[in-house]
Design an enzyme around this catalytic site. Structure first.
Site, PDB file in Angstrom:
ATOM      1  CB  CYS A 177      -0.911   0.014   1.226  1.00 53.14           C
ATOM      2  SG  CYS A 177      -1.995   1.459   1.301  1.00 53.14           S
TER       3      CYS A 177
ATOM      4  CD  GLU B   8      -0.070  -1.737  -5.937  1.00 52.75           C
ATOM      5  OE1 GLU B   8       0.888  -1.111  -6.453  1.00 52.75           O
ATOM      6  OE2 GLU B   8      -0.176  -1.951  -4.721  1.00 52.75           O
TER       7      GLU B   8
END
Length: 271
Positions: free
Chosen positions: A2, A114
């Site tokens: 993350c 992402e």
């Protein structure tokens, strides 16, 4: 992993969702659609209040800096590298194990970003046969629109170069716990592109479903083996992912337009 996420919910809404007992309106953060390491973020934690005789833990909404600084660090310089802790080793790593036993939090988000490079392009990139291609960002979020509650750790660090009464004498920092990405199909898949989170990236933030919030935040639970039972990924099929503008790749860009769903990958990016 993350490395970037979005957090736009108002503190009063988060207080209701997480049954927060105490938060300071003057500490309100503006909605952030491009949260990057070292920024201040909201975290939910259970901890006794300062200067109060009642020792019971109180659920609080606090502002923490993303990028954990262990209490024993000589300086905060490595914080930007400590944004993620792996679920598989968090109980044994010196930088995280004390916080894992005693200082756990929930970091609320709308979802996380992402970046994807197509498998064929990755192979060429590894072989050095092609310049690094533009990566297509995806936004990953709960399919039902609920809060994305990331398992986190927090830590206190004392800046010994400052006097006790200095407002920046104490740093309160945090890290997001990550786990292996799901290989099962997404609840909602884009028209073209990845069909599972693992096709986007091999790691993902550990999302806690509401039934695990109390157990994770409970400071009376300190046994590492007991706590490791809480590091189980959520049930599969809860998440969706969709392509968003490559504008999110620049941390200076920030606004709700970053969450706009694209019909497909942008021209010049690949999956």
């Amino acid at each position: 992993m993350c490395g970037r996420y979005a957090a736009s919910r108002r503190p009063e809404d988060l207080a209701g969702i997480f049954e927060v007992e105490k938060w300071e309106p003057e500490e309100t953060l503006a909605p952030d659609y491009n949260v990057a390491p070292t920024k201040e973020v909201y975290a939910v934690l259970d901890r006794p209040l300062k200067d109060v005789e009642d020792p019971r833990p109180v659920r609080q909404l606090r502002r923490l800096k993303w990028g954990l600084v262990p209490s024993w660090s000589k300086s905060p310089e490595g914080a930007a590298r400590m944004i993620n802790a792996r679920a598989e080793t968090v109980h044994e790593k010196p930088s995280y194990r004390r916080a894992f036993s005693a200082r756990r939090c929930v970091i609320p988000a709308d979802g996380y970003y992402e970046w994807v490079t197509g498998s064929q392009e990755r192979d060429l990139e590894v072989e050095g046969r092609r310049k690094r291609p533009r990566k297509q960002p995806y936004f990953v979020l709960p399919a039902d629109g609920s809060v994305f509650a990331m398992a986190g750790l927090y830590e206190f660090w004392r800046d010994k170069t400052l006097p006790d009464d200095h407002p920046q004498a104490w740093w309160v920092t945090c890290s997001v716990i990550t786990t292996e990405a799901e290989t099962t199909p997404l609840a909602v898949s884009p028209a073209e592109g990845p069909r599972s989170l693992a096709e986007i990236h091999p790691r993902m933030p550990l999302m806690l479903t509401p039934d695990r919030w109390d157990g994770w935040l409970d400071p009376s639970r300190t046994d590492p083996e007991d706590l490791r039972s809480l590091l189980v990924p959520p049930p599969p099929g809860l998440m969706r992912a969709y392509p968003v503008s490559t504008a999110v790749s620049n941390v200076r860009n920030n606004g709700p337009e970053l969450l706009k769903e694209l019909e497909g990958p942008e021209e010049g990016t690949l999956f």
